[in-house]
Design an enzyme around this catalytic site. Structure first.
Site, PDB file in Angstrom:
ATOM      1  N   TRP A  88       0.982  -1.184   0.348  1.00  0.00           N
ATOM      2  CA  TRP A  88      -0.323  -0.034   0.028  1.00  0.00           C
ATOM      3  C   TRP A  88       1.203   1.116   0.245  1.00  0.00           C
ATOM      4  O   TRP A  88       0.247   2.234  -0.240  1.00  0.00           O
ATOM      5  CB  TRP A  88      -1.192  -0.071   1.308  1.00  0.00           C
ATOM      6  CG  TRP A  88      -0.712   0.009   2.862  1.00  0.00           C
ATOM      7  CD1 TRP A  88       1.163  -0.428   2.638  1.00  0.00           C
ATOM      8  CD2 TRP A  88      -0.463   1.326   3.641  1.00  0.00           C
ATOM      9  NE1 TRP A  88       0.803   0.148   4.588  1.00  0.00           N
ATOM     10  CE2 TRP A  88       0.162   1.144   4.658  1.00  0.00           C
ATOM     11  CE3 TRP A  88      -1.589   2.287   3.246  1.00  0.00           C
ATOM     12  CZ2 TRP A  88       0.061   2.123   4.631  1.00  0.00           C
ATOM     13  CZ3 TRP A  88      -1.285   3.247   4.292  1.00  0.00           C
ATOM     14  CH2 TRP A  88      -0.372   3.212   5.928  1.00  0.00           C
ATOM     15  N   ASP A  89       2.021   0.894   0.469  1.00  0.00           N
ATOM     16  CA  ASP A  89       2.833   2.363   0.232  1.00  0.00           C
ATOM     17  C   ASP A  89       2.956   2.895  -0.658  1.00  0.00           C
ATOM     18  O   ASP A  89       2.953   4.401  -0.827  1.00  0.00           O
ATOM     19  CB  ASP A  89       4.350   1.575   1.009  1.00  0.00           C
ATOM     20  CG  ASP A  89       4.805   0.693   1.596  1.00  0.00           C
ATOM     21  OD1 ASP A  89       3.765   0.294   2.170  1.00  0.00           O
ATOM     22  OD2 ASP A  89       6.298   0.784   2.164  1.00  0.00           O
ATOM     23  N   GLU A 101       1.322  -1.011  13.051  1.00  0.00           N
ATOM     24  CA  GLU A 101       1.032  -2.688  13.387  1.00  0.00           C
ATOM     25  C   GLU A 101       1.091  -3.207  15.143  1.00  0.00           C
ATOM     26  O   GLU A 101       0.767  -4.459  15.047  1.00  0.00           O
ATOM     27  CB  GLU A 101       1.997  -3.474  12.400  1.00  0.00           C
ATOM     28  CG  GLU A 101       1.097  -2.633  11.203  1.00  0.00           C
ATOM     29  CD  GLU A 101       2.321  -3.176  10.206  1.00  0.00           C
ATOM     30  OE1 GLU A 101       3.307  -3.508  10.573  1.00  0.00           O
ATOM     31  OE2 GLU A 101       1.356  -3.701   8.968  1.00  0.00           O
ATOM     32  N   GLN A 113       3.415   3.677  14.013  1.00  0.00           N
ATOM     33  CA  GLN A 113       3.899   4.734  12.869  1.00  0.00           C
ATOM     34  C   GLN A 113       2.344   5.205  13.017  1.00  0.00           C
ATOM     35  O   GLN A 113       0.842   4.651  13.350  1.00  0.00           O
ATOM     36  CB  GLN A 113       3.341   4.029  11.059  1.00  0.00           C
ATOM     37  CG  GLN A 113       2.635   3.195  11.060  1.00  0.00           C
ATOM     38  CD  GLN A 113       2.978   1.951   9.793  1.00  0.00           C
ATOM     39  OE1 GLN A 113       3.418   1.206  10.706  1.00  0.00           O
ATOM     40  NE2 GLN A 113       3.256   2.561   8.258  1.00  0.00           N
TER      41      GLN A 113
HETATM   42  C1  BGC Z   1       4.324  -0.779   8.260  1.00  0.00           C
HETATM   43  C2  BGC Z   1       3.352  -1.144   6.637  1.00  0.00           C
HETATM   44  C3  BGC Z   1       4.357  -0.819   5.477  1.00  0.00           C
HETATM   45  C4  BGC Z   1       5.578  -2.005   5.190  1.00  0.00           C
HETATM   46  C5  BGC Z   1       6.867  -1.832   4.153  1.00  0.00           C
HETATM   47  C6  BGC Z   1       5.877  -1.892   8.068  1.00  0.00           C
HETATM   48  O1  BGC Z   1       7.101  -1.808   8.670  1.00  0.00           O
HETATM   49  O2  BGC Z   1       3.821  -1.193   8.919  1.00  0.00           O
HETATM   50  O3  BGC Z   1       2.580  -0.246   6.939  1.00  0.00           O
HETATM   51  O4  BGC Z   1       3.513  -0.970   3.951  1.00  0.00           O
HETATM   52  O5  BGC Z   1       6.508  -1.633   6.386  1.00  0.00           O
HETATM   53  O6  BGC Z   1       7.092  -1.092   4.073  1.00  0.00           O
END
Ligand code: BGC
Length: 761
Positions: A358-359, A489, A603
């Site tokens: 989703w980034d 997360e 985050q």
């Molecule tokens: C983040 C996610 C992200 C992923 C890849 C993870 O550490 O929590 O939001 O999509 O890294 O960048």
């Protein structure tokens, strides 16, 4: 945090060889061209700590899922970006001693990445075990002018002796992925050939059956003359071809190896034509020679920098940081191929499987919108349109019906391949990032036609997902969304994550907006889409409206803040400043159980939502939420600080904004999170760009107009950036005294500068 790289405006410079940071440097000094790329592994053998990494865009392996306890609905595999056949290798042996920096005394070591021209250079002198000293100067690039070509110039000088060197120059497809789930090798040999001065290996990936043909052609010059290659030994073993040649080393005289690499994949050529095409590419590259190839490559970089450079006057560390981010983003994704996307590690490491997250939609899109032709951003959107059938299948696997679309958290081909239940099943907000990207694109470009062509179909699918995912709470008399993980997360399986509820309801409103537009703009196409998606407008949109009106949003009226999720206030609310330094980063120091119970936020979560929908909130609400959540945020995702820069800038917290900025801009250069050795944080690099343009520059789009509200951080004298906006290129120069807006191309337009209309001519 590390601080071993020299500050320089255009270069990344490492002086002195420290094997302990070699893997970090391998990531930072990575080079690529959108089609292929590689970590800054040494050309010669190295027996010390290293992570070999050569990568080919779009080529992946579906590694069988490995989890502790299988749950229905899990993806069968995790798509891995492949450590691909190595074309850079050289083996050098002098009087039976290998040139291996782990086994020599190394002096005058210098590694430089010139970002202006995309050139990786390395020089050193090495003392071999018997006291012989050689000096080496190597240069390498992956051509931006031809994505299938790379070139090396490797110069070797015997400093205190004359003797002979045995050189082995090779292509090796017998390579492994460090993250292989079952220690399996992913490549099989299909074909190989070697002749004097040339070698080619075609290898195929197991299961996915991609073919990659990797070739080399080389020549050697000694004292200005070409070395005769007629007396070489051909080396062949499984998945490997090489040439072994003996050359004279005369004290003080340079021997130069020019090695040209070609990397072609079946994504771009018919399998049966790969070898012929590889031969052609190699012959052309070696006929041009290193200098000409480099000149062509550097010219492309010069052109790219013209469009995307950001200058910062008065702060070299910040200047180097932003350029490094732009450099990496530009070499990761060029926007020329709509089948490709931006892996979180780009061409710098294996972690995250090199897939699409989703980034791309939530963080990367604004960079490409602002710095490239609008078709580049459009390609990123079309990529997801093409994955719509797969998103519908993903939803079906989890029990959703009637064309509900659940976009994957991680993918290579549209199919979900993330293997953690908290994320795979629960981090559902990501499906709406695709909807947000459509809004972002249309808002920025004004290309509403996108709704008609592709957007509406995607939005109907995502809206259907939310319609089925919400539940009606008789208790609350509201719609609720249960059992989710938000962007943070460090909380799993929560109810009513505000960000998720907000995005879900917003998507339904936005889908309605798309319907209204398409119906009016192109009734025929609307009828077509309705038929294709089996859309029952009356019934479905009535349900959307009901959900929008009755969605539940957790909040705390006493504090005047939004609540991240139900029950957030039951936690012990401690600021990050109270954590002992030895407890950080908590994801490396604490048990998962302890993290989940804590209030610490990985985050931006509520703040991410406020950032995306800034216009929906007044300044007081933004302030209260920022003041509440920011102190509890540990920023252990690289995606976090940029959001904080932007909101802190809005609130006039200039010092805080600047601190966050340095953290994002130099995240990898200073190895803030102690994980750069696994690869650079490519997707967060787009966040650095946003920090300058949307944070310090205060760029937003309102009613189709470009708005700027710039300020200059105290540490800088001035800065400038360029924006491609609706057919124009604007240069914006900001200093403490004034802001200049220059129209570099395109027709005059009105923008809003510090709240006032300004005609830019
Ligand atoms: C983040 C996610 C992200 C992923 C890849 C993870 O550490 O929590 O939001 O999509 O890294 O960048």
């Amino acid at each position: 945090m590390k601080n071993y790289l020299k500050h320089h405006e255009w270069q990344i410079i490492e002086e002195g060889f420290d094997p302990h940071v070699n893997k970090v440097s391998e990531s930072i000094f990575s080079i690529g061209n959108g089609r292929m790329g590689q970590r800054a592994n040494f050309e010669e053998e190295y027996s010390g700590e290293t992570l070999s990494g050569s990568y080919v865009a779009g080529v992946y392996y579906p590694d069988k899922t490995r989890v502790g306890w299988w749950k229905n609905g899990y993806p069968e595999y995790f798509a891995k970006v492949l450590n691909a056949p190595n074309w850079i290798g050289l083996r050098i042996s002098i009087d039976n001693q290998k040139l291996d920096l782990a086994k020599c005394k190394v002096e005058n070591f210098r590694r430089v990445l010139d970002m202006k021209t995309g050139l990786l250079e390395r020089s050193f002198t090495a003392t071999l075990p018997d006291g012989k000293i050689v000096s080496v100067h190597s240069k390498r690039f992956c051509s931006m002018a031809n994505g299938e070509v790379g070139a090396i110039r490797y110069a070797l000088t015997p400093v205190n002796f004359s003797s002979k060197a045995v050189l082995s120059i090779y292509v090796d497809a017998d390579v492994v992925n460090k993250d292989s789930n079952y220690d399996e090798k992913f490549w099989e040999e299909v074909y190989k050939e070697s002749t004097e001065g040339r070698g080619i290996v075609t290898a195929q990936t197991k299961k996915t059956l991609f073919h990659v043909t990797t070739g080399m052609k080389y020549n050697i010059e000694s004292e200005g003359k070409k070395v005769d290659l007629s007396r070489i030994n051909l080396e062949q073993r499984e998945k490997y071809v090489g040439n072994v040649i003996q050359v004279d080393l005369n004290q003080g005289k340079e021997v130069i190896i020019y090695k040209f690499g070609a990397v072609l994949s079946s994504e771009n050529h018919p399998k049966e034509k790969l070898v012929d095409a590889c031969v052609r590419v190699l012959e052309e590259a070696s006929a041009k020679g290193f200098d000409k190839l480099f000149a062509e490559h550097a010219a492309v970089w010069a052109h790219k920098w013209e469009g995307c450079d950001i200058t910062i006057d008065g702060d070299v560390a910040a200047q180097q940081g932003i350029r490094f981010n732009i450099f990496q983003l530009t070499q990761t994704y060029t926007g020329e191929d709509e089948r490709l996307n931006i892996g979180p590690k780009g061409f710098t490491g294996e972690k995250y499987g090199g897939s699409t997250y989703w980034d791309t939609e939530a963080y990367c899109l604004p960079f490409y919108l602002g710095t490239a032709d609008q078709k580049v951003a459009r390609n990123l959107l079309v990529y997801r349109y093409k994955h719509l059938p797969r998103a519908i299948e993903n939803a079906k696997k989890l029990g959703f019906v009637d064309g509900a679309a659940f976009y994957p958290f991680v993918t290579m081909n549209g199919e979900e391949c993330h293997n953690e239940w908290e994320i795979t099943f629960e981090e559902i907000h990501r499906t709406s990032a695709m909807a947000y990207a459509i809004r972002d694109y249309i808002n920025y470009t004004g290309d509403e036609g996108y709704f008609t062509e592709y957007g509406l179909e995607v939005l109907i699918g995502i809206a259907r997902f939310w319609t089925q995912r919400v539940n009606w709470s008789a208790e609350k008399n509201k719609y609720v969304i249960l059992g989710v993980t938000g962007p943070n997360e460090y909380e799993n399986n929560v109810n009513n994550n505000w960000y998720t509820n907000y995005l879900g309801a917003w998507t339904l409103r936005f889908a309605q907006q798309a319907i209204d537009y398409v119906k009016k703009a192109d009734a025929k196409r609307y009828a077509e889409i309705s038929a294709k998606t089996n859309f029952n407008e009356k019934e479905e949109t009535a349900k959307w409206k009901d959900i929008v009106e009755k969605m539940y949003y957790p909040k705390d009226d006493k504090r005047g803040v939004i609540l991240q999720q139900d029950g957030f206030l039951d936690k012990e609310l401690i600021p990050v400043s109270k954590l002992r330094p030895e407890d950080r980063p908590i994801n490396q120091k604490w048990s998962w159980d302890r993290i989940l119970r804590s209030c610490f936020i990985k985050q931006a979560d509520v703040l991410q939502g406020i950032y995306l929908f800034e216009d929906d909130f007044d300044l007081d609400t933004i302030k209260k939420n920022f003041d509440f959540y920011e102190p509890m945020t540990v920023h252990e995702s690289s995606l976090s600080p940029c959001v904080h820069v932007i909101l802190a800038s809005r609130l006039g917290y200039k010092e805080r904004a600047y601190e966050f900025y340095l953290r994002t801009a130099r995240l990898d250069l200073d190895d803030y999170n102690n994980d750069t050795e696994e690869g650079c944080h490519i997707t967060s690099m787009a966040g650095t760009w946003m920090s300058v343009v949307k944070g310090f520059g205060g760029m937003t789009i309102k009613d189709g107009k470009l708005n700027l509200n710039p300020y200059t951080p105290d540490q800088w004298k001035s800065y400038s950036f360029r924006l491609e906006f609706r057919g124009r290129v604007l240069k914006i120069k900001v200093s403490k005294e004034k802001t200049e807006t220059i129209l570099e191309s395109g027709s005059p337009l009105d923008i809003v500068l510090n709240g006032k209309i300004l005609s830019v001519k």
